[in-house]
Design a protein around this motif. Sequence first.
Motif, mmCIF file in Angstrom:
data_model
loop_
_atom_site.group_PDB
_atom_site.id
_atom_site.type_symbol
_atom_site.label_atom_id
_atom_site.label_comp_id
_atom_site.label_asym_id
_atom_site.label_seq_id
_atom_site.Cartn_x
_atom_site.Cartn_y
_atom_site.Cartn_z
ATOM 1 N N ALA A 55 0.809 -1.217 0.000
ATOM 2 C CA ALA A 55 0.000 0.000 0.000
ATOM 3 C C ALA A 55 0.843 1.269 0.000
ATOM 4 C CB ALA A 55 -0.924 0.003 1.214
ATOM 5 N N GLU A 56 2.016 1.215 0.607
ATOM 6 C CA GLU A 56 2.794 2.425 0.830
ATOM 7 C C GLU A 56 3.876 2.694 -0.211
ATOM 8 O OE1 GLU A 56 2.573 4.798 3.096
ATOM 9 O OE2 GLU A 56 1.109 3.993 4.502
ATOM 10 N N ALA A 57 4.454 1.647 -0.795
ATOM 11 C CA ALA A 57 5.598 1.847 -1.688
ATOM 12 C C ALA A 57 5.174 2.486 -3.003
ATOM 13 C CB ALA A 57 6.300 0.519 -1.943
ATOM 14 N N ALA A 58 5.925 3.494 -3.414
ATOM 15 C CA ALA A 58 5.626 4.165 -4.673
ATOM 16 C C ALA A 58 5.974 3.297 -5.871
ATOM 17 C CB ALA A 58 6.378 5.491 -4.748
ATOM 18 N N THR A 59 7.027 2.507 -5.753
ATOM 19 C CA THR A 59 7.469 1.638 -6.838
ATOM 20 C C THR A 59 7.948 0.321 -6.236
ATOM 21 O OG1 THR A 59 9.787 2.355 -6.758
ATOM 22 C CG2 THR A 59 8.274 3.649 -8.145
ATOM 23 N N LYS A 60 8.108 -0.669 -7.076
ATOM 24 C CA LYS A 60 8.649 -1.945 -6.605
ATOM 25 C C LYS A 60 10.049 -1.766 -6.050
ATOM 26 C CE LYS A 60 5.885 -4.902 -9.626
ATOM 27 N NZ LYS A 60 5.890 -5.925 -10.698
ATOM 28 N N ALA A 61 10.817 -0.859 -6.634
ATOM 29 C CA ALA A 61 12.177 -0.614 -6.171
ATOM 30 C C ALA A 61 12.206 -0.066 -4.748
ATOM 31 C CB ALA A 61 12.884 0.344 -7.118
ATOM 32 N N LEU B 208 3.884 2.850 13.930
ATOM 33 C CA LEU B 208 4.135 2.850 12.485
ATOM 34 C C LEU B 208 3.627 4.124 11.822
ATOM 35 C CD1 LEU B 208 3.320 -0.834 11.468
ATOM 36 C CD2 LEU B 208 5.530 0.197 12.015
ATOM 37 N N GLN B 209 2.503 4.643 12.269
ATOM 38 C CA GLN B 209 1.928 5.881 11.742
ATOM 39 C C GLN B 209 1.794 5.852 10.222
ATOM 40 O OE1 GLN B 209 4.624 8.711 13.731
ATOM 41 N NE2 GLN B 209 2.918 9.256 15.054
ATOM 42 N N MET B 210 1.130 4.827 9.729
ATOM 43 C CA MET B 210 0.922 4.673 8.290
ATOM 44 C C MET B 210 -0.498 5.072 7.911
ATOM 45 S SD MET B 210 3.712 3.363 6.839
ATOM 46 C CE MET B 210 5.274 2.698 7.449
ATOM 47 N N ASP B 211 -0.605 5.983 6.958
ATOM 48 C CA ASP B 211 -1.931 6.391 6.481
ATOM 49 C C ASP B 211 -2.708 5.225 5.889
ATOM 50 O OD1 ASP B 211 -1.255 8.902 7.252
ATOM 51 O OD2 ASP B 211 -1.284 9.804 5.256
ATOM 52 N N SER B 212 -1.998 4.270 5.317
ATOM 53 C CA SER B 212 -2.676 3.136 4.680
ATOM 54 C C SER B 212 -3.508 2.338 5.688
ATOM 55 C CB SER B 212 -1.665 2.220 4.000
ATOM 56 O OG SER B 212 -0.659 1.802 4.916
ATOM 57 N N THR B 213 -3.053 2.266 6.930
ATOM 58 C CA THR B 213 -3.843 1.539 7.931
ATOM 59 C C THR B 213 -5.082 2.332 8.324
ATOM 60 O OG1 THR B 213 -2.655 2.423 9.864
ATOM 61 C CG2 THR B 213 -1.741 0.448 8.813
ATOM 62 N N ILE B 214 -4.963 3.654 8.348
ATOM 63 C CA ILE B 214 -6.132 4.508 8.613
ATOM 64 C C ILE B 214 -7.144 4.349 7.485
ATOM 65 C CG2 ILE B 214 -6.938 6.883 8.852
ATOM 66 C CD1 ILE B 214 -5.375 6.062 11.270
ATOM 67 N N SER C 154 1.986 17.331 -10.692
ATOM 68 C CA SER C 154 0.802 17.084 -11.511
ATOM 69 C C SER C 154 -0.271 16.339 -10.759
ATOM 70 C CB SER C 154 1.184 16.297 -12.755
ATOM 71 O OG SER C 154 1.776 15.060 -12.407
ATOM 72 N N ALA C 155 0.044 15.810 -9.574
ATOM 73 C CA ALA C 155 -0.941 15.078 -8.799
ATOM 74 C C ALA C 155 -1.509 15.981 -7.730
ATOM 75 C CB ALA C 155 -0.296 13.845 -8.153
ATOM 76 N N SER C 156 -2.811 15.871 -7.508
ATOM 77 C CA SER C 156 -3.470 16.636 -6.458
ATOM 78 C C SER C 156 -3.370 15.881 -5.145
ATOM 79 C CB SER C 156 -4.946 16.849 -6.824
ATOM 80 O OG SER C 156 -5.629 17.505 -5.787
ATOM 81 N N GLN C 157 -2.659 16.484 -4.174
ATOM 82 C CA GLN C 157 -2.410 15.800 -2.924
ATOM 83 C C GLN C 157 -2.591 16.730 -1.743
ATOM 84 O OE1 GLN C 157 1.532 14.387 -3.457
ATOM 85 N NE2 GLN C 157 0.971 12.801 -4.878
ATOM 86 N N GLN C 158 -2.930 16.145 -0.603
ATOM 87 C CA GLN C 158 -3.060 16.895 0.621
ATOM 88 C C GLN C 158 -1.677 17.253 1.146
ATOM 89 O OE1 GLN C 158 -5.704 17.915 2.033
ATOM 90 N NE2 GLN C 158 -5.336 18.248 4.199
ATOM 91 N N THR D 58 -7.225 7.187 0.046
ATOM 92 C CA THR D 58 -7.074 8.621 -0.162
ATOM 93 C C THR D 58 -5.748 9.085 0.392
ATOM 94 O OG1 THR D 58 -8.045 10.803 0.295
ATOM 95 C CG2 THR D 58 -8.208 9.147 2.033
ATOM 96 N N LEU D 59 -5.303 10.240 -0.062
ATOM 97 C CA LEU D 59 -4.123 10.872 0.507
ATOM 98 C C LEU D 59 -4.500 11.860 1.600
ATOM 99 C CD1 LEU D 59 -2.200 11.598 -2.800
ATOM 100 C CD2 LEU D 59 -1.522 9.974 -1.041
ATOM 101 N N ARG D 60 -5.767 12.111 1.739
ATOM 102 C CA ARG D 60 -6.218 13.158 2.657
ATOM 103 C C ARG D 60 -6.547 12.566 4.029
ATOM 104 N NH1 ARG D 60 -7.146 17.800 -0.151
ATOM 105 N NH2 ARG D 60 -7.178 17.604 -2.417
ATOM 106 N N THR D 61 -5.539 12.484 4.859
ATOM 107 C CA THR D 61 -5.711 11.994 6.217
ATOM 108 C C THR D 61 -5.619 13.178 7.176
ATOM 109 O OG1 THR D 61 -4.747 9.856 5.674
ATOM 110 C CG2 THR D 61 -4.803 10.456 7.998
#
Length: 284
Positions: free
Chosen positions: A155-161, A180-186, A277-281, A194-197
Amino acid sequence: MYQNTPSRSIRLTRRGRLALIATGAVVAGTAVAVPLLGLDSDKDAKPTSLVIPEGWRASQIYDAVDKVLARPAGTTKKALAKANLKLPTDAEGNPEGYLFPATYPLDDKTTPEALLTFMADTAHQKFNGAPIAAGAQRNAMNVYQAVTIASIVQAEAATKADMGKVARVIFNRLERGMPLQMDSTINYALGRSTLRTSDADTRIDSPYNSYQRMGLPPTPIDNPGEEAVRAAITPTPGDWLYFVTVKPGDTRFTANYEEHLRNVAEFNARQKSGSSSASQQPPK
């Protein structure tokens, strides 16, 4: 992911993956259409296979199976009781993490129970073989915990690398007694992506709230692929505790909080100038 300070909280993760998708640089395995219908000109042709992408949650898989088999909504979830899946004891009957992402063949006799069983059997074969089991043991955890870490990595990694580095951040935080404070668990707790936590989100009463609860969540938060599982048992060596995707393709990992704040500041500057180019919080 946030890192709380006395005066503020700082957004650390989850940007890269969704930013890549938003800009069209899709991570392999994350945007495959389900069901896979094939390129048949006959609109009434029945699908011959079902593609489960890496990182899908069980709820998404249930919906996809219902649709591809033309069953009423909720049928596949109810079928769990009859499927008799091979799941770890720790799962307590919850198949999250064990509905393995792959392409599954369909025919006129395919049932929801049969598909769920196929998925769980595939996961059982993949996860309980010597490499995964030995890797989990080498890292002082069981296979179920390894799959749980892999689900967060997925859920968190931007790329496989980046997967091995994200896994290392998780291990480093666990070893230091840090949440851990991971947004993905929230997001999992709230049934969203969403990116808006918000700060209020991080205070929800849930066993999946990795801001408030120490250690791993009680179950996986999605169904990870093989690369994420490999990353969970062979994390990249490093001392990183923080990471932020400043822009697509540029995820920065660090053990230095001040350096991380500078990376976050660069991200904020890009947001303000509109160069992303991405809309993010923005971080808070």
